[in-house]
Design a protein around this motif. Structure first.
Motif: not given
Length: 445
Positions: A154-168
């Motif tokens: 995100s330090r290079h892409l801002g909000d255009r990178v989003i992390g996902i996880c299946d645990s929640p």
């Protein structure tokens, strides 16, 4: 629409492609580009995808390449699921930590720090290339440690990178199911960091049903987290923790159990997947059948040591279906088609939790639309949870600083400050041990 999958030779890629095959709406993904450094793994996964698509008309076209820049150009979405060092690296992470009497799990504690230190430089390079070659693309990050890597990118892409996880997602689904609610109709009040969060409420038609679950010992003990953590502890917390918090709340028992197993999780998966990829070298092998068989074994043994420690028994059949690919597809749909939805995601804080600055990546419910993911305001965490997430976020920031500066001293600091590493001397030994087995840490000086 073009989707590029980084780590395209990875074992779980068919889950993503399987989800894409169910999407028949306008604006769907029509081209999938698999990128990996290993030709043989790309070939194996492409065979599985080909069999998946056999009975599906107009399935997304699949191509494969080992050229990263070629894979990125023209992408609308980039799904990052890389594993720097492979499963052999994960096994090293586990063994080095366990030799020092601390946890070596791939995202929690010493193992997660080691994984982050060798992954962040690679992820940052990818982010810079995306910014240059596909500036309008959205990056969906599943690379672990997911929150840490998302923050680095995100330090290079801002909000255009989003992390996902299946645990929640899995946790919310299990709570809704045991309460007799439709997970699609439930609002899940979940907050924390990746693999370090708590469900504090589950609202159906405006009513919070979680107190009913916490008050019913039989109901509370009937599903995975109740069995794993114990009814009394969940009632004491007044919340349902992500399963990975078992490594914190029952750390001594978890370390002891992992020290006693014949093979660590990483070593088990390395051997298991090596058999699968070797089988795929045979032209007559039934690729999809072999993949399904291997996947079922993988999921059935997930967190087996923790469940054995807790006396939780085997996982319920309903919990063996994954889920991250559905989150990824829902996220892409929401952005590409402006189909507004709510998902639990790893995004920049932007004032959501007052204990963090705006750029800290947290894991919370987000409203998603064509402009991306927007974190929803949440109530503050209780003191015990605030202390834990602040300590771990502080460690993540030291990992990022070490990766940027190449400072071995800062890497030692990252290990030493983690709640599950109880000694500066142990931290120094961990850095030495990991540097000896990981060529990817040669940059630390």
């Amino acid at each position: 629409m073009k989707l590029t999958i980084l780590g395209g030779g990875g074992f779980r890629v068919p889950l993503v492609y399987g989800a894409l095959l169910t999407d028949r709406a306008e604006g769907r993904v029509t081209d999938v580009v698999l990128h990996d450094l290993d030709d043989s793994r790309l070939y194996a996964v492409a065979r599985v995808l080909n069999e998946q698509a056999a009975a599906v008309p107009d399935a997304p076209r699949v191509t494969a390449t080992t050229d990263l820049d070629e894979a990125l150009r023209g992408a609308d979405f980039i799904f990052s699921a890389i594993r720097v060092g492979g499963l052999e690296g994960r096994a090293h992470d586990e063994r080095v930590a366990l030799a020092e009497g601390v946890l070596g799990q791939e995202t929690v504690g010493a193992g997660g720090i080691a994984y982050g230190l060798r992954t962040v430089p690679v992820a940052v390079d990818i982010a810079r290339r995306v910014a240059r070659l596909a500036p309008d693309a959205w990056v969906i990050n599943f690379t672990n440690p997911a929150g840490l890597v998302t923050e680095a990118m995100s330090r290079h892409l801002g909000d255009r990178v989003i992390g996902i996880c299946d645990s929640p997602v899995g946790l919310g689904r299990r709570i809704a199911r045991v309460l007799g609610a439709d997970p699609k109709e439930a609002w899940i009040d979940y907050v924390g960091l990746n693999h370090l969060g708590w469900v504090r409420g589950l609202r159906v038609a405006g009513r919070d049903e979680l107190p009913r679950l916490l008050a019913d010992a039989d109901l509370l003990g009937s599903f995975e987290e109740g069995k794993l953590f114990g009814v009394d502890w969940l009632q004491s917390l007044g919340a349902i923790p992500n399963e990975y918090l078992h490594y914190y709340y029952f750390n001594r028992e978890a370390v002891r159990a992992y020290q006693q197993v014949e093979k660590t999780r990483g070593a088990f998966l390395a051997d298991q997947q090596a058999r699968f990829y070797e089988e795929m070298k045979r032209p007559d092998a039934a690729a999809l059948t072999a993949w399904d068989r291997t996947r079922a074994e993988r999921e059935a043994t997930y967190m087996a040591e923790n469940r054995e420690t807790a006396g939780a028994g085997e996982r319920d059949a309903d919990d063996l279906s994954g889920g991250y690919e559905k989150v990824a597809l829902a996220l892409m749909r929401a952005i590409a088609r402006d189909e507004r939805t709510t998902l639990i995601l790893n995004v920049r804080n932007q004032g959501t939790l007052s204990v963090f600055d705006a750029d800290a990546v947290i894991e919370v419910p987000c409203l998603v639309d064509a402009n991306g993911a927007h974190p929803v305001a949440v109530a503050p965490l209780p003191d015990h949870a605030t202390g834990l997430v602040c300590a771990v976020k502080g460690v993540e920031r030291e990992v990022l600083a070490a990766a940027e500066s190449g400072s071995r001293t800062t890497a030692v600091k990252a290990f030493a400050l983690h709640p599950l590493v109880d000694s500066v001397n142990v931290a120094r030994k961990l850095v030495e041990g990991y540097a000896d087995v990981h060529p990817g840490l040669a940059y630390l000086r």
